[in-house]
Design a protein around this motif. Structure first.
Motif, PDB file in Angstrom:
ATOM      1  N   ASN A 240     -11.171  46.000  93.990  1.00 35.64           N
ATOM      2  CA  ASN A 240      -9.757  46.155  94.325  1.00 35.64           C
ATOM      3  C   ASN A 240      -8.985  44.956  93.772  1.00 35.64           C
ATOM      4  N   GLU A 241      -8.784  44.962  92.451  1.00 33.96           N
ATOM      5  CA  GLU A 241      -8.097  43.875  91.774  1.00 33.96           C
ATOM      6  C   GLU A 241      -6.966  44.441  90.916  1.00 33.96           C
ATOM      7  N   ALA A 242      -6.039  43.576  90.576  1.00 42.30           N
ATOM      8  CA  ALA A 242      -4.864  43.990  89.810  1.00 42.30           C
ATOM      9  C   ALA A 242      -5.229  44.163  88.338  1.00 42.30           C
ATOM     10  N   GLN A 243      -5.939  45.239  88.032  1.00 39.59           N
ATOM     11  CA  GLN A 243      -6.475  45.440  86.682  1.00 39.59           C
ATOM     12  C   GLN A 243      -5.373  45.573  85.627  1.00 39.59           C
ATOM     13  N   LEU A 244      -4.246  46.197  85.982  1.00 40.53           N
ATOM     14  CA  LEU A 244      -3.171  46.337  84.997  1.00 40.53           C
ATOM     15  C   LEU A 244      -2.547  44.982  84.686  1.00 40.53           C
ATOM     16  N   ALA A 245      -2.458  44.112  85.677  1.00 39.66           N
ATOM     17  CA  ALA A 245      -1.976  42.748  85.406  1.00 39.66           C
ATOM     18  C   ALA A 245      -2.920  42.033  84.449  1.00 39.66           C
ATOM     19  N   PHE A 246      -4.238  42.245  84.632  1.00 42.65           N
ATOM     20  CA  PHE A 246      -5.205  41.647  83.702  1.00 42.65           C
ATOM     21  C   PHE A 246      -4.982  42.179  82.293  1.00 42.65           C
ATOM     22  N   ASP A 247      -4.687  43.482  82.172  1.00 44.00           N
ATOM     23  CA  ASP A 247      -4.433  44.077  80.854  1.00 44.00           C
ATOM     24  C   ASP A 247      -3.219  43.447  80.171  1.00 44.00           C
ATOM     25  N   LEU A 248      -2.095  43.443  80.895  1.00 48.73           N
ATOM     26  CA  LEU A 248      -0.825  43.108  80.263  1.00 48.73           C
ATOM     27  C   LEU A 248      -0.569  41.608  80.172  1.00 48.73           C
ATOM     28  N   MET A 249      -1.467  40.798  80.734  1.00 48.39           N
ATOM     29  CA  MET A 249      -1.349  39.351  80.544  1.00 48.39           C
ATOM     30  C   MET A 249      -2.060  38.888  79.271  1.00 48.39           C
ATOM     31  N   GLU A 250      -2.952  39.728  78.734  1.00 49.01           N
ATOM     32  CA  GLU A 250      -3.815  39.284  77.635  1.00 49.01           C
ATOM     33  C   GLU A 250      -3.026  38.784  76.438  1.00 49.01           C
ATOM     34  N   GLU A 251      -1.993  39.512  76.052  1.00 51.37           N
ATOM     35  CA  GLU A 251      -1.247  39.145  74.848  1.00 51.37           C
ATOM     36  C   GLU A 251      -0.455  37.849  75.021  1.00 51.37           C
ATOM     37  N   TRP A 252      -0.320  37.383  76.288  1.00 48.63           N
ATOM     38  CA  TRP A 252       0.479  36.188  76.567  1.00 48.63           C
ATOM     39  C   TRP A 252      -0.364  34.938  76.781  1.00 48.63           C
ATOM     40  N   ARG A 253      -1.684  35.073  76.847  1.00 49.61           N
ATOM     41  CA  ARG A 253      -2.524  33.905  77.121  1.00 49.61           C
ATOM     42  C   ARG A 253      -2.282  32.799  76.087  1.00 49.61           C
ATOM     43  N   SER A 254      -2.375  33.161  74.825  1.00 49.87           N
ATOM     44  CA  SER A 254      -2.227  32.157  73.768  1.00 49.87           C
ATOM     45  C   SER A 254      -0.800  31.636  73.634  1.00 49.87           C
TER      46      SER A 254
END
Length: 345
Positions: A240-254
């Motif tokens: 039960n984790e915020a999987q969509l947040a994990f998806d849409l943060m990826e492009e912003w990590r760098s």
């Protein structure tokens, strides 16, 4: 509008008329207009009164709870559903072509931004090992782009395809982080691999803390847009984790976190005394002074203007994240392919 970071242990947040009142141990109280707060992040032992929480809920201000060292604990918000968009989210979970296209774009977008940062940082250093890492990332991107199974077989193999994509994402990270580490100038800070839970060196501690802050920003904006943050595309599990947040943060990590970390290190803004000694679990974390300095720098970074294709003029990164979330909504509702934010050198 601003984020309210509550980091001082023993602090108390209350409500008095149209203001939030932050009482700090052995310090004067701070009065904050309620209408200026768009998100609250609570670190460790900080009290929020019922009246303060009720006010934040009524104003639909998400409250994120983290440990003192920045590990995510949970969140509180008032439901703000976009029922049409959420219905589309559930429908798309049964659309393997959508899942593949979205997951592939996330992996490629993240890899592209990582590569662009290495290119920029290596212009002056001109390290052959970094050039090699960039070439390997390019090859991984090409492989992911050519991953195109037969549409007829896709419904049966989509779990395996998503697992493959996560494998490529891991391979790209294995090329990226050692190269990133070689571009850190102060010799007392090193990075040979990405490690977390716990982070075992100061650079990983900064990356982990920054990624936690980024994820919570993405999560709060998903809530603002009325999306279900638990329905991911690349990241999917029974947890039960915020999987969509994990998806849409990826492009912003760098563009947001990695840029910030290497700037704080190479400009010698961060020193070793900003970190705790190794903990019993082997983890190394930012201490209170380090967390405060990092939060200030992170807020400046995420409010830095950037060009986004959907805006006429430069907008802060936080606004650009929101524009990307709206792109995601359009992909759900209008069948428009999702395009990640691509950094330019």
């Amino acid at each position: 509008m601003s984020l309210l970071y509550l980091t001082q242990q023993g602090a108390k947040l209350q409500k008095n008329q149209n203001r939030l009142v932050l009482t700090l141990p052995e310090s004067a109280s701070i009065h904050i207009p309620v209408q200026e707060v768009e998100q609250v992040m609570v670190f460790g032992n900080v009290q929020l009164t019922t009246q303060a929480l009720t006010t934040l809920l009524l104003r639909q201000v998400p409250v994120m709870f983290l440990s003192q060292t920045g590990s995510y604990r949970g969140h509180l918000w008032r439901d703000r559903h976009d029922h049409r968009a959420q219905a589309a989210q559930f429908a798309r979970l049964r659309d393997p072509a959508f899942q593949l296209a979205l997951a592939r774009e996330i992996v490629v977008g993240k890899a592209w931004n990582s590569k662009q940062l290495l290119l920029k940082l290596n212009r002056r250093r001109n390290l052959a090992t970094v050039d090699t890492a960039i070439a390997r990332i390019d090859r991984e991107i090409e492989t992911v782009n050519h991953l195109d199974p037969s549409p007829d077989s896709l419904p049966d193999i989509i779990p395996n395809i998503l697992e493959q994509l996560r494998g490529y994402e891991g391979a790209i990270a294995a090329h990226y982080f050692p190269a990133f580490g070689q571009l850190i100038l102060p010799p007392e800070f090193t990075l040979t691999e990405r490690n977390r839970r716990p982070p075992r060196d100061p650079v990983n501690a900064m990356l982990s803390f920054g990624y936690t802050l980024l994820c919570n920003n993405v999560l709060s904006l998903l809530i603002l847009e009325g999306l279900n943050p638990y329905l991911g595309n690349l990241h999917r599990s029974d947890r039960n984790e915020a999987q969509l947040a994990f998806d849409l943060m990826e492009e912003w990590r760098s563009p947001i976190v990695d840029v910030l970390v290497i700037a704080l290190l190479n400009q010698q803004i961060f020193k070793l005394h900003y970190f705790s000694p190794p903990q019993p679990n082997g983890g190394i974390y930012l201490n209170e002074q380090g967390r405060r300095r990092f939060l200030q720098a992170f807020e400046r970074r995420i409010m830095t203007p950037v060009h986004h294709p959907d805006a006429r003029e430069p907008v802060p990164y936080r606004r650009a994240i929101q524009l990307q979330i709206r792109r995601y909504k359009r992909s759900l509702l209008e069948n428009i392919p999702y395009e990640t934010f691509r950094r330019v050198t």
